[in-house]
Design a protein around this motif. Structure first.
Motif, PDB file in Angstrom:
ATOM      1  N   UNK A 275       0.758  -1.511   0.122  1.00 24.10           N
ATOM      2  CA  UNK A 275       0.092  -0.352   0.162  1.00 24.10           C
ATOM      3  C   UNK A 275       0.643   1.233  -0.377  1.00 24.10           C
ATOM      4  N   UNK A 276       1.722   1.670   0.968  1.00 25.58           N
ATOM      5  CA  UNK A 276       2.810   2.430   1.090  1.00 25.58           C
ATOM      6  C   UNK A 276       3.531   2.819  -0.577  1.00 25.58           C
ATOM      7  N   UNK A 277       3.601   1.560  -0.558  1.00 21.20           N
ATOM      8  CA  UNK A 277       4.515   1.151  -2.593  1.00 21.20           C
ATOM      9  C   UNK A 277       3.756   1.984  -3.579  1.00 21.20           C
ATOM     10  N   UNK A 278       2.430   1.482  -3.413  1.00 20.09           N
ATOM     11  CA  UNK A 278       1.795   2.123  -4.354  1.00 20.09           C
ATOM     12  C   UNK A 278       1.446   3.378  -4.369  1.00 20.09           C
ATOM     13  N   UNK A 279       0.816   3.625  -2.898  1.00 17.04           N
ATOM     14  CA  UNK A 279       0.617   4.942  -2.342  1.00 17.04           C
ATOM     15  C   UNK A 279       2.326   6.322  -2.899  1.00 17.04           C
ATOM     16  N   UNK A 280       3.120   5.986  -2.769  1.00 18.27           N
ATOM     17  CA  UNK A 280       4.071   6.883  -2.985  1.00 18.27           C
ATOM     18  C   UNK A 280       3.832   6.839  -4.469  1.00 18.27           C
ATOM     19  N   UNK A 281       3.582   5.680  -5.406  1.00 19.85           N
ATOM     20  CA  UNK A 281       3.369   6.200  -7.465  1.00 19.85           C
ATOM     21  C   UNK A 281       1.996   6.969  -7.270  1.00 19.85           C
TER      22      UNK A 281
ATOM     23  N   UNK B 172       6.013  12.748  -2.261  1.00 22.60           N
ATOM     24  CA  UNK B 172       6.565  11.212  -2.021  1.00 22.60           C
ATOM     25  C   UNK B 172       7.478  10.968  -1.458  1.00 22.60           C
ATOM     26  N   UNK B 173       8.136  11.171  -1.353  1.00 25.65           N
ATOM     27  CA  UNK B 173       9.381  11.726  -0.416  1.00 25.65           C
ATOM     28  C   UNK B 173       9.218  10.747   1.281  1.00 25.65           C
ATOM     29  N   UNK B 174       8.441  12.087   1.087  1.00 26.58           N
ATOM     30  CA  UNK B 174       7.997  11.420   2.730  1.00 26.58           C
ATOM     31  C   UNK B 174       6.767  10.306   3.503  1.00 26.58           C
ATOM     32  N   UNK B 175       6.255  10.492   1.787  1.00 22.11           N
ATOM     33  CA  UNK B 175       5.723   8.716   1.777  1.00 22.11           C
ATOM     34  C   UNK B 175       6.855   7.593   2.008  1.00 22.11           C
ATOM     35  N   UNK B 176       7.789   7.289   0.935  1.00 22.28           N
ATOM     36  CA  UNK B 176       8.730   6.870   0.896  1.00 22.28           C
ATOM     37  C   UNK B 176       9.438   6.966   2.098  1.00 22.28           C
ATOM     38  N   UNK B 177      10.105   7.420   3.057  1.00 19.01           N
ATOM     39  CA  UNK B 177      10.484   7.304   4.232  1.00 19.01           C
ATOM     40  C   UNK B 177       9.153   6.697   4.839  1.00 19.01           C
ATOM     41  N   UNK B 178       8.344   6.835   5.353  1.00 20.51           N
ATOM     42  CA  UNK B 178       7.797   5.819   6.250  1.00 20.51           C
ATOM     43  C   UNK B 178       8.040   4.748   5.720  1.00 20.51           C
ATOM     44  N   UNK B 179       7.662   3.838   4.176  1.00 21.18           N
ATOM     45  CA  UNK B 179       8.111   2.811   4.003  1.00 21.18           C
ATOM     46  C   UNK B 179       9.316   2.358   4.518  1.00 21.18           C
ATOM     47  N   UNK B 180      10.473   3.070   4.672  1.00 18.56           N
ATOM     48  CA  UNK B 180      11.401   3.376   4.977  1.00 18.56           C
ATOM     49  C   UNK B 180      12.415   2.134   6.471  1.00 18.56           C
ATOM     50  N   UNK B 181      10.996   3.680   7.310  1.00 16.06           N
ATOM     51  CA  UNK B 181      11.160   3.374   8.393  1.00 16.06           C
ATOM     52  C   UNK B 181      10.312   2.399   8.885  1.00 16.06           C
TER      53      UNK B 181
END
Length: 734
Positions: free
Chosen positions: A114-120, A128-137
């Protein structure tokens, strides 16, 4: 009725029953879902009811079904945007907590997807960076795949936006959030060049953050605009994200410690020589000092690696200590410091020994002086409140008052350490080249705070011509980089002029020194109270003759700068006044200036009286305008007596013309002046004829009037002297 119509009817019926009988509404929707399992509206309505009722588990199951079965529906992504916005926000309200709990009910695999697709789905780099950072954390294993690309996208966005400071939302997100994830992931295998690049980006950010100006607000440049430009983010989600960004970007805690941690990781990964995971900046400096001993024998790649380590560590220590020093002497330059700091301070030549180069026995000549305070047993001592602090280094001292500058030891130590770091960075050609390259990339020539440190360091080194060039550069800074913000003290704005005067004096360019200094003094406002100093005045700097050429950190106040100016002018005119050739004008200026800090200058005044006696005459028509010291007045009155040598004094305007061309007189005899406290007045009167009778009468009346002025504020008198006599003061110097 068509199937579509049946679905709409069932949804409508359930919606009507929600407020009256939620269980009945739920039953209607379960029935509808059983009849039409592929209908989106029915399942979304079920989710809406559970979400509004904040039933976490059931809402989470329904969201999972929506995400799996209807991934292309815009409404689903609007819901996911609101949830991810809550995840990114630090807001702790009840609804935000519910949304975060709802997300936690989803399986980890679904969360990640969901986070990956939300980033897209994001439309700008920051979101996009905030969303991807959420995924990385949440999923550290994804750092290997997405960490570097995320960091590079943020740095690229910073370049594209052409932001005017490293303290911006993109750099902050990279340095404070993304970089720690990359650095601390042991599975990441990054080349040394990339590690150095990231470390330098972080260093530039933290230094710029700490040294930002007083007008800088807490929020980083750019985040709100970036979020509000996102067309795919609902208004509520925008508000959550903006609130979260504002909170997270307002303060960066412990920047110097964070930077030290990054350096430690880079050192470990790059296998720095002698790396022992240093936990302090002084350990960093000590380590690279030891390494520098081996630099002359290195070459090629080994030399390059060693230089990279030395320059990185020494530069960090240099900028940190230079900041600590400048923030102590010029706190108004920095955000959040001007209200609590005790500055500003200015590094100037120490002139406290201006009175001390005349030995007491040299002051005694053929003339028996009227008053001798130096022999009355009142020795000049230094109390604990007045004790001076001495800086270390190269046999030269930086003097200051402990009582006036809290934290003086740390300030002087920071200055010394910054100088050591600077010297180390310029001790080898390869180090200097690498350091200059680093400074060029960071545009350190535009850092006013660093220019202040460099100027003070050059002054300390005694390179006054180079210091004048540096001060000239400082004076050309753009208005927005002024020494103080709008409404700040004018003395701080005149810092350059004051230091230029000090440098010109040290070079022996006395006329230029006085020009600069009198320009500043003209704008001062003396204190209204009597500021004449006594030997017991607390906090006063005592005259203490010293060998060598010391410096002093002076408070940037009207009183201190006026005191420095008067001492400097005294030092300039003293050389001319006591030269072999006669210069009554310079000697008169010296007598006026000696009133300040009385009786410290008494021995020098007595030497002036000796010179007048040797000359047999003295002409200074400004005497009665500016001399109000009772001891001096008594001494000059005594000079006209028989015991005083009947010295010819021309102290009144136009008096010289009268005495040089007197009319014939009969029975002319000096009538000694009887002053309050005088012990040498003649007791008889003489009959005087001719024009000299009027001259002596004018002198007596003028002296009596002058005695009545002894209570005037001395600083105001001397300030008026500097302003009114500015032209003649400058012209009387070579």
């Amino acid at each position: 009725m068509s199937a579509q119509g049946d679905c709409e009817f069932l949804v409508k019926r359930a919606r009507e029953l929600v407020s009256e009988d939620p269980w009945a509404a739920k039953a209607w929707l379960i029935t509808a879902r059983t009849l039409y399992p592929a209908d989106f509206n029915i399942q979304y309505e079920m989710y809406t009811i559970e979400r509004n009722a904040e039933r976490t588990n059931s809402a989470g199951r329904l969201l999972y079904d929506l995400f799996i079965n209807f991934p292309e529906q815009p409404v689903v992504w609007r819901e996911i945007s609101v949830i991810t916005a809550a995840l990114r926000s630090d807001c702790q309200d009840k609804h935000g907590q519910f949304l975060r709990g709802l997300f936690e009910t989803l399986p980890a695999r679904v969360q990640c997807e969901m986070l990956l697709k939300a980033t897209e789905q994001c439309f700008n780099t920051l979101e996009k960076a905030e969303m991807l950072l959420l995924l990385l954390r949440r999923f550290p294993e994804s750092v290997v795949q997405h960490g570097v690309s995320l960091g590079e996208s943020l740095l690229d966005a910073e370049s594209v936006e052409d932001l005017d400071t490293p303290v911006n939302c993109f750099r902050k997100l990279f340095v404070c959030d993304v970089l720690p994830l990359i650095m601390n992931n042991l599975d990441m295998r990054l080349p040394a060049s990339l590690l150095y690049k990231y470390m330098h980006k972080a260093t530039e950010f933290y230094i710029s953050y700490v040294t930002r100006g007083p007008s800088a607000d807490g929020q980083m440049q750019g985040p709100q605009e970036a979020v509000l430009k996102s067309p795919g983010l609902p208004r509520g989600a925008q508000r959550l994200v903006i609130d979260g960004l504002s909170e997270k970007s307002s303060v960066v805690s412990e920047p110097w410690e964070r930077l030290l941690d990054i350096v430690a990781v880079v050192g470990s990964r790059c296998e720095w020589q002698g790396d022992k995971s240093c936990r302090s900046y002084m350990e960093l400096l000590q380590r690279v000092k030891e390494m520098c001993r081996y630099l002359p024998g290195l070459e090629g790649e080994t030399l390059s690696r060693c230089c990279g380590q030395v320059v990185t560590c020494a530069a960090l220590v240099l900028f940190r200590c230079a900041y600590l020093y400048t923030s102590a002497v010029q706190p108004s330059l920095f955000h959040g410091q001007s209200s609590v700091a005790s500055g500003p301070w200015i590094l100037l030549e120490d002139l406290s020994s201006v009175f001390g180069d005349v030995e007491p026995e040299r002051a005694a000549g053929k003339h028996a002086h009227k008053r001798r305070k130096l022999a009355d047993g009142r020795e000049k001592t230094t109390s604990s409140d007045d004790e001076e602090a001495a800086g270390k280094g190269r046999g030269r001292q930086i003097l200051l008052s402990k009582a006036e500058m809290p934290g003086w030891a740390e300030t002087l130590d920071s200055f010394r350490t910054a100088r050591d770091s600077w010297d180390l960075l310029h001790s080898h050609e390869a180090l200097e080249a690498e350091f200059n390259k680093l400074c060029a990339g960071w545009k350190t020539e535009s850092w006013l705070w660093f220019r202040i440190f460099l100027t003070d360091m050059i002054i300390y080194q005694g390179q006054y011509r180079k210091a004048l060039s540096s001060l000239l550069q400082m004076a050309t800074f753009q208005p927005e980089q002024a020494l103080v913000p709008a409404g700040g003290g004018s003395l701080e704005n005149h810092r350059v002029l004051i230091q230029q005067a000090s440098c010109h004096y040290a070079l022996g360019e006395h006329r230029l020194a006085c020009e600069k200094l009198l320009e500043v003094i003209g704008g001062l406002v003396p204190q209204s109270q009597d500021s004449g100093r006594s030997s017991e005045e607390p906090g006063r700097v005592k005259a203490r003759p010293r060998k060598g050429n010391d410096l002093r950190l002076c408070p940037c106040t009207s009183k201190s700068i006026l005191s420095f100016g008067l001492q400097m002018m005294l030092a300039c005119f003293k050389l001319r006044a006591f030269a072999d050739s006669r210069d009554d004008l310079a000697l008169g200026h010296v007598i006026v200036l000696l009133q300040y800090d009385w009786p410290q200058g008494e021995s020098l005044f007595l030497k002036s009286v000796d010179k007048i006696c040797q000359q047999g005459s003295f002409q200074y028509e400004n005497f009665f305008n500016y001399v109000t010291n009772i001891d001096m007045l008594e001494e000059f009155a005594y000079l006209r007596t028989t015991e005083g040598g009947r010295v010819q004094l021309e102290l009144l305007p136009n008096q010289g013309m009268l005495i040089k061309n007197p009319s014939p007189t009969l029975g002319v005899e000096f009538n000694p002046l009887l002053l309050p406290g005088s012990q040498t007045a003649d007791r008889h009167h003489t009959v005087t004829r001719g024009i000299t009778k009027g001259v002596k009468e004018d002198f007596r009346l003028a002296m009596e009037r002058q005695v009545s002025r002894c209570g005037e504020n001395l600083l105001i008198v001397l300030h008026r002297f500097c302003i009114n006599e500015k032209i003649i003061l400058i012209q009387s110097l070579p």
